[in-house]
Design a protein around this motif. Sequence first.
Motif, PDB file in Angstrom:
ATOM      1  N   THR A 318      49.350   6.535  39.525  1.00 47.49           N
ATOM      2  CA  THR A 318      48.311   7.567  39.637  1.00 47.49           C
ATOM      3  C   THR A 318      48.736   8.638  40.640  1.00 47.49           C
ATOM      4  OG1 THR A 318      46.576   5.957  39.143  1.00 47.49           O
ATOM      5  CG2 THR A 318      45.894   7.982  40.235  1.00 47.49           C
ATOM      6  N   ASP A 320      48.427  11.786  43.394  1.00 46.36           N
ATOM      7  CA  ASP A 320      47.592  12.016  44.578  1.00 46.36           C
ATOM      8  C   ASP A 320      46.323  12.780  44.221  1.00 46.36           C
ATOM      9  OD1 ASP A 320      49.379  10.734  46.217  1.00 46.36           O
ATOM     10  OD2 ASP A 320      50.315  12.566  46.998  1.00 46.36           O
ATOM     11  N   VAL A 323      43.851   9.985  42.543  1.00 46.54           N
ATOM     12  CA  VAL A 323      43.638   8.633  43.056  1.00 46.54           C
ATOM     13  C   VAL A 323      42.270   8.448  43.708  1.00 46.54           C
ATOM     14  CG1 VAL A 323      44.739   9.028  45.327  1.00 46.54           C
ATOM     15  CG2 VAL A 323      44.733   6.719  44.301  1.00 46.54           C
ATOM     16  N   ARG A 352      51.908   5.541  49.781  1.00 48.27           N
ATOM     17  CA  ARG A 352      51.086   5.404  48.556  1.00 48.27           C
ATOM     18  C   ARG A 352      50.056   4.270  48.693  1.00 48.27           C
ATOM     19  NH1 ARG A 352      52.527   8.160  44.322  1.00 48.27           N
ATOM     20  NH2 ARG A 352      51.816   6.631  42.784  1.00 48.27           N
ATOM     21  N   GLN A 355      47.122   4.307  46.087  1.00 47.29           N
ATOM     22  CA  GLN A 355      47.591   3.912  44.752  1.00 47.29           C
ATOM     23  C   GLN A 355      47.778   2.397  44.673  1.00 47.29           C
ATOM     24  OE1 GLN A 355      48.693   6.672  46.288  1.00 47.29           O
ATOM     25  NE2 GLN A 355      48.950   8.336  44.811  1.00 47.29           N
ATOM     26  N   LEU A 358      44.303   0.848  44.566  1.00 43.41           N
ATOM     27  CA  LEU A 358      43.716   1.042  43.243  1.00 43.41           C
ATOM     28  C   LEU A 358      44.307   0.060  42.237  1.00 43.41           C
ATOM     29  CD1 LEU A 358      42.090   2.751  41.123  1.00 43.41           C
ATOM     30  CD2 LEU A 358      44.160   4.167  40.918  1.00 43.41           C
TER      31      LEU A 358
END
Length: 489
Positions: A318, A320, A323, A352, A355, A358
Amino acid sequence: MSFSFLLPFTISRPSGNARRISRLVRRQLHSQSKTVIQELDERGFIAALTSPKLKKHVESPTTIYAGVDPSASSLHVGNLLPLLGLLHFQAKGHQSICLIGGATGSIGDPSGRSTERKSLSPEDLAINVKGITDQVHRFFRTGSAYLEKRGVDLKGKGKEVDMGVKVVDNYEWTKDLSLLDFLRGPGKLSRVGVMLARDSVKNRLTSDSGISYTEFTYQLLQAYDFSHLWNTYGCRIQMGGSDQWGNIVSGIDLIKRSQAQSHDTPIQEDEEVEAYGMTIPLLTTSSGEKFGKSAGNAVWLDEARTSPAEFYQFFLRTTDEDVSKYLKLFTFLSIEQIDKVMAEHETSKSARIPQKLLAAEVTELVHGPSGLHKALLATSILYPTKPDLSSLHRTLKSQDVLAAFEGDSRFHKLPFSEIIGIPISKLCVIYGLCKSRGEASKLISQGSLFVNDRKINDPRDEIVRSNLVDGRVAILRVGVKKHLIFYVE
């Protein structure tokens, strides 16, 4: 002449069973400071409501449904938002119903389409309905475990009441209704002018392919679904994508007209009944692409089609720009937690962190803790932190590879005799890593094809035992995203 997929049309006041359901003590979140509509709106989950009264309606336990189209035997990540919406309602103490279109799926919804859907055979449709039914039940089992792990009380106040999602198939109540009963029921109560005004119909009427009578009547069948659930289960809310607005309004209108008919009173166009709709935004990426595709392929919820590792990587990639939005939509993390993570991200974007959060949250939600474990293990194997694989070659154990990838479409467990003496460029084609020997040779000439820690320099190179990791494993890699894993028995 009769249709074999419809039941006699009757709508009356909610049954005693439906009233008892509405009185049951529902599962509650620890905090009741926000209604589910407030929670979803804060997360960017709501595109539109058919009435502002819905905000007040959800302050008491209610029932909501969302439908899924059985066009395949598995759902994909594009179906996650309505499922998550139902899970939000369930977590706040409401009853969720997932409707599978065993009847409407045989016709096809014209919404958002320029051509008519390909018809499925009854056998294929039955397979798809069963596959999705099992998948929805599994999603809510893993979803319940996910929520309980995060401190959400799903048992209510001392009451051991099973308020799990209900999965229903509209074929069950539509299979026996004759054509005459259908015309005398929803047909008589529907207005052609209103039906023609629906965007899904207008767009097709002006297209080269036009619209068939079958597709034109789709909105009546979906309206009939809402009226049936309204009557049988006390269902008061329908949820769907933004392209479903017209179908949802058709259901509300049918309920209103049927109530006026059953009470023998004139239809008041501005009269509101206790039936509501809410739509979810159609999700696109920051680049304007439709959400849910990875390299042109659907990302499935079925791990036999998309492994937990591939599923994890889809969300890990994903951007930036997307996200923060995805963390709000696809996880149950609080807005405060998400804002904190995004603030940290601004100071160290290369890590990250959002990410990774997530990807981990959504993978556990869909595939459970075991699926997340496999995904993280596979990620550590395929994407080591060092720029080369020499350290991996020394430390990786074959049993770890077996645990991480068994069942993955990229994983092949086979005797050494099946690969010995075969050029690596040919193996890439046989097992789908490349489309042709020519493509494989080109990748080799560019220095883009690796086996474990070794760059392949010659299309005639073969896999030899001395180059297997732990005596059993060969990982073929093109670039950083395409892999093929051999486990030699």
